[in-house]
Design an enzyme around this catalytic site. Structure first.
Site, PDB file in Angstrom:
ATOM      1  N   ALA A  99       4.370   1.041   1.850  1.00 38.41           N
ATOM      2  CA  ALA A  99       5.290   0.056   1.283  1.00 38.41           C
ATOM      3  C   ALA A  99       5.826   0.539  -0.065  1.00 38.41           C
ATOM      4  O   ALA A  99       6.984   0.288  -0.423  1.00 38.41           O
ATOM      5  CB  ALA A  99       4.588  -1.291   1.122  1.00 38.41           C
ATOM      6  N   HIS A 100       4.999   1.260  -0.829  1.00 42.78           N
ATOM      7  CA  HIS A 100       5.485   1.838  -2.089  1.00 42.78           C
ATOM      8  C   HIS A 100       6.632   2.803  -1.802  1.00 42.78           C
ATOM      9  O   HIS A 100       7.687   2.749  -2.433  1.00 42.78           O
ATOM     10  CB  HIS A 100       4.357   2.599  -2.805  1.00 42.78           C
ATOM     11  N   GLN A 101       6.388   3.670  -0.823  1.00 41.52           N
ATOM     12  CA  GLN A 101       7.412   4.660  -0.459  1.00 41.52           C
ATOM     13  C   GLN A 101       8.688   3.968  -0.001  1.00 41.52           C
ATOM     14  O   GLN A 101       9.790   4.346  -0.380  1.00 41.52           O
ATOM     15  CB  GLN A 101       6.876   5.514   0.681  1.00 41.52           C
ATOM     16  N   ARG A 136       0.858  -1.181   0.000  1.00 42.09           N
ATOM     17  CA  ARG A 136       0.000   0.000   0.000  1.00 42.09           C
ATOM     18  C   ARG A 136       0.893   1.229   0.000  1.00 42.09           C
ATOM     19  O   ARG A 136       2.068   1.144  -0.326  1.00 42.09           O
ATOM     20  CB  ARG A 136      -0.919  -0.016   1.227  1.00 42.09           C
ATOM     21  N   GLU A 170       3.115   4.918  -8.543  1.00 41.55           N
ATOM     22  CA  GLU A 170       3.038   3.682  -9.326  1.00 41.55           C
ATOM     23  C   GLU A 170       3.878   3.658 -10.596  1.00 41.55           C
ATOM     24  O   GLU A 170       4.476   2.633 -10.928  1.00 41.55           O
ATOM     25  CB  GLU A 170       1.582   3.358  -9.641  1.00 41.55           C
TER      26      GLU A 170
END
Lengths: 194, 286
Positions: free
Chosen positions: A36-38, A33, A85
């Site tokens: 976790a992307h960061q 989410r 993304e």
């Protein structure tokens, strides 16, 4: 006969998919989410994810002994990850995004460039998703991010149905439907005022 | 602490999280039968999910929501203090037993106590009624749909047409975000807080029920028809069913105000209710 793709999923696999197609995934997937992307963009991938579907999900899990069990894990709203993304896909080449609600133009462009698709899993269908998870293989950054935001690595069997709503050919069903709904809304508003 | 009340409420929380009410299931089945293409795929997945959750007694959705209670307590109900404690204790017990996702975050520190309690949470609305028993309605409210709720302060001149336009436009503009087909609670009048609360309270009604006053019922039906004519459809992927139901409640308004509270509930319209007698006996209401 339902279409099933096995992981790792190749660029060739996804370039053959088109908006509206429905398929299932068998193999390994991982959750990520916002945080976790960061984390992955800052610190790199915690394990190799190329060809593994990226699932926008914050699950309900329970630990019995050493083994985690996933009890419910439907998709979260994908557009929150729009800011990350395109970079994420270019860097980690995950090939399949699983989420809900669709994503924006930057992601759509990255899908064509990288060779990836955005798929829609039924929002709220957390129990159905959990039933397809045969094993929780591991978790990364659990301490730092907490249960919903951590990266969960899942073994899945016929995970889906996944509807391709944004393909690697520049088509977004979300954008097409928005145009159709806007037309309908003109008629509806005239009806209300009239 | 009254163990029987805590246990009864914990069971109700579990039932709400894992077992979708039959009125909602029937509405989802009817929607599936009239849809085709991606819309039908979504509704079939939803109905299969409902079955898996019910059979396995696992949460329908991973977002097990913010615990929200509406309590109607008799003015002669003797166990009010016990009930107040039990509402919080059941949230803790339910978090372990169901389990529920820990969904309470401190807005300043980010800390999550991990048991679904916190300042003002579980959210409780108390309503005194006649009698010596209490009824507790459990509404676990998901975040995705709650983020789509809204308040519109209209001018009285906008009238019923203005309300209709505001509700249709708002619901359709949220697209797939609240996980349609949704149930919409509309609260009209009162003031900003009253309108929002009435909207949420309207979500307690069974899908398929109508407001007893014909004028209000007629507007509920008209709003359903107009929203569904948008074509937004299940999960915002196109189709005939964007809402399963619209429920309206109203309060008298200030002459200068026309507040409209729009409470949005996802397809997982999870509800459970229990009755607690004066003797502390807990029975299942639905």
């Amino acid at each position: 006969m339902d279409k099933v793709l096995n992981t790792p999923i190749s660029e060739n696999d996804v370039r053959q998919l088109h908006a509206g197609d429905v398929f299932y995934v068998t193999g390994q997937i991982f959750t990520a989410r916002d945080e976790a992307h960061q984390m992955m963009l800052e610190h790199g991938e915690p394990f190799p994810v190329e060809g593994l579907p990226l699932f926008h999900c914050g699950p309900v899990v329970r630990k019995s002994g050493d083994q985690w069990e996933l009890l419910a894990g439907g998709p979260t709203t994908s557009v929150r990850m729009e800011q990350f993304e395109a970079d994420f896909l270019k860097r980690f080449r995950s090939r399949v995004i699983i989420g809900k609600g669709g994503m924006g133009e930057k992601t759509l462009a990255a899908l064509s460039e990288v060779g990836a698709v955005y798929t829609h899993f039924t929002g709220g269908a957390g129990a159905l998703a959990a039933q397809a998870v045969t094993k929780v293989e591991g978790v990364h950054w659990l301490e730092e991010l907490g249960i919903p935001e951590a990266v969960w690595v899942l073994q899945v069997e016929r995970f889906g149905p996944l509807v391709v709503t944004m393909d690697a050919h520049g088509r977004s069903l979300h954008a097409e439907l928005a145009a159709e709904v806007a037309e309908n809304m003109k008629r509806i508003k005239a009806q209300i005022v009239g | 602490m009254n163990a029987a009340i805590v246990e009864g409420l914990t069971k109700a929380i579990g039932r709400a999280a894992t077992d979708l009410p039959n009125d909602v299931v029937r509405a989802l089945e009817a929607a599936r039968d009239r849809e085709e293409g991606p819309a039908r795929v979504q509704l079939e997945a939803i109905l299969k999910n409902v079955e898996v959750a019910r059979d396995g007694a696992v949460p329908i959705c991973q977002d097990t929501g913010t615990l929200t209670y509406f309590v109607k307590f008799g003015v002669r109900f003797p166990l009010l203090g016990e009930l107040m404690e039990a509402l919080t204790e059941a949230a803790r017990a339910g978090t372990e037993a169901v389990p529920l996702r820990p969904n309470t975050v401190h807005p300043f520190t980010g800390a999550n106590p991990g048991d679904n309690t916190g300042a003002h949470i579980p959210a409780v609305t108390w309503e005194p009624v006649d009698g010596d028993a209490a009824e507790v309605y459990v509404l676990p409210k998901g975040g995705g749909s709650e983020n789509c709720s809204a308040l519109k302060m209209l001018t009285p001149g906008a009238g019923l047409k203005g309300i209709t336009e505001a509700v249709v436009e708002h619901v359709v503009s949220r697209e797939g975000k609240p996980c349609p087909p949704t149930v919409i609670g509309v609260g009209i009048g009162g003031g900003a807080d009253v309108a929002m609360k009435l909207g949420k309270r309207a979500l307690l009604r069974s899908v398929g029920s109508r407001h007893p006053e014909p004028k209000v019922a007629e507007m509920e039906e008209r709003l359903e028809t107009l929203i569904n004519a948008s074509g937004m459809g299940p999960m915002g992927l196109g189709g005939k069913t964007t809402v399963l139901a619209v429920h309206i409640e109203y309060a008298h308004r200030h002459p200068a105000s026309l507040p409209v509270g729009i409470a949005v509930q996802c397809w997982a319209d999870r509800r459970a209710a229990v009755r607690i007698g004066a003797d502390g006996q807990v029975s299942h209401l639905g």
